[in-house]
Design a protein around this motif. Structure first.
Motif, PDB file in Angstrom:
ATOM      1  N   ARG A 138      55.032  28.169   5.084  1.00  0.00           N
ATOM      2  CA  ARG A 138      55.458  28.897   6.283  1.00  0.00           C
ATOM      3  C   ARG A 138      55.501  27.997   7.520  1.00  0.00           C
ATOM      4  NH1 ARG A 138      52.383  32.766   8.344  1.00  0.00           N
ATOM      5  NH2 ARG A 138      50.403  31.935   7.539  1.00  0.00           N
ATOM      6  N   PHE A 139      54.602  27.016   7.568  1.00  0.00           N
ATOM      7  CA  PHE A 139      54.515  26.114   8.714  1.00  0.00           C
ATOM      8  C   PHE A 139      55.045  24.735   8.329  1.00  0.00           C
ATOM      9  CE2 PHE A 139      50.671  28.142  11.133  1.00  0.00           C
ATOM     10  CZ  PHE A 139      51.311  29.373  11.102  1.00  0.00           C
ATOM     11  N   THR A 140      55.656  24.064   9.295  1.00  0.00           N
ATOM     12  CA  THR A 140      56.132  22.703   9.087  1.00  0.00           C
ATOM     13  C   THR A 140      55.741  21.852  10.288  1.00  0.00           C
ATOM     14  OG1 THR A 140      58.038  23.500   7.809  1.00  0.00           O
ATOM     15  CG2 THR A 140      58.119  21.231   8.637  1.00  0.00           C
ATOM     16  N   ILE A 141      55.014  20.789  10.014  1.00  0.00           N
ATOM     17  CA  ILE A 141      54.613  19.865  11.075  1.00  0.00           C
ATOM     18  C   ILE A 141      55.564  18.671  11.069  1.00  0.00           C
ATOM     19  CG2 ILE A 141      52.954  18.666   9.570  1.00  0.00           C
ATOM     20  CD1 ILE A 141      51.156  18.311  12.051  1.00  0.00           C
ATOM     21  N   SER A 142      55.907  18.204  12.264  1.00  0.00           N
ATOM     22  CA  SER A 142      56.786  17.047  12.378  1.00  0.00           C
ATOM     23  C   SER A 142      56.376  16.235  13.597  1.00  0.00           C
ATOM     24  CB  SER A 142      58.250  17.489  12.485  1.00  0.00           C
ATOM     25  OG  SER A 142      58.440  18.316  13.622  1.00  0.00           O
ATOM     26  N   ARG A 143      56.876  15.023  13.650  1.00  0.00           N
ATOM     27  CA  ARG A 143      56.494  14.151  14.746  1.00  0.00           C
ATOM     28  C   ARG A 143      57.706  13.386  15.246  1.00  0.00           C
ATOM     29  NH1 ARG A 143      51.991  10.793  12.064  1.00  0.00           N
ATOM     30  NH2 ARG A 143      51.881   9.711  14.059  1.00  0.00           N
ATOM     31  N   ASP A 144      57.679  13.016  16.504  1.00  0.00           N
ATOM     32  CA  ASP A 144      58.690  12.142  17.100  1.00  0.00           C
ATOM     33  C   ASP A 144      57.929  10.986  17.731  1.00  0.00           C
ATOM     34  OD1 ASP A 144      60.549  10.847  18.748  1.00  0.00           O
ATOM     35  OD2 ASP A 144      61.669  12.697  19.086  1.00  0.00           O
TER      36      ASP A 144
END
Length: 120
Positions: free
Chosen positions: A66-72
């Protein structure tokens, strides 16, 4: 001085979506594992999602799928896309490195967090 600023929380209905963002200064996200933590009323703060410096991700079972973590890394930010929200996701959400950043005095540094409330 390390500063963490979370944003994007709000009130959402069951099944809705929110996208949280976190901006950091004084610490480089690209060389650290970064996590989203949450603290529900009357409960301890808990880690729910991690993105490693390598890019790999880990989630607790309750948010998996359900959750998605991402980074820039260029912007030194991390995000958390939250879908299919449930009442039990209601909490204040914080970002931090994993384990949480400690300053020279040994105190853990946190941002102000962002409130997520899921209602019917």
């Amino acid at each position: 001085q390390v500063r963490l600023v979370e944003s994007g929380g709000g009130l959402v209905q069951i099944g809705g979506s929110l996208r949280l963002s976190c901006a950091a200064s004084g610490i480089r996200f690209s060389t650290n594992d970064i996590g989203w933590y949450r603290q529900a009323p009357g409960k301890q703060r808990a880690l729910v999602a991690v993105i490693r410096s390598s890019g790999g991700t880990t989630y607790v079972d309750s948010v998996q799928g359900r959750f998605t973590i991402s980074r820039d890394n260029a912007k030194n930010t991390v995000s958390l896309q939250m879908n299919s929200l449930k009442p039990e996701d209601t909490a204040v959400y914080y970002c931090n490195i994993v384990p949480p950043y400690r300053d020279i005095d040994g105190d853990t540094r946190w941002g102000q967090g962002t409130q997520v409330t899921v209602s019917s």
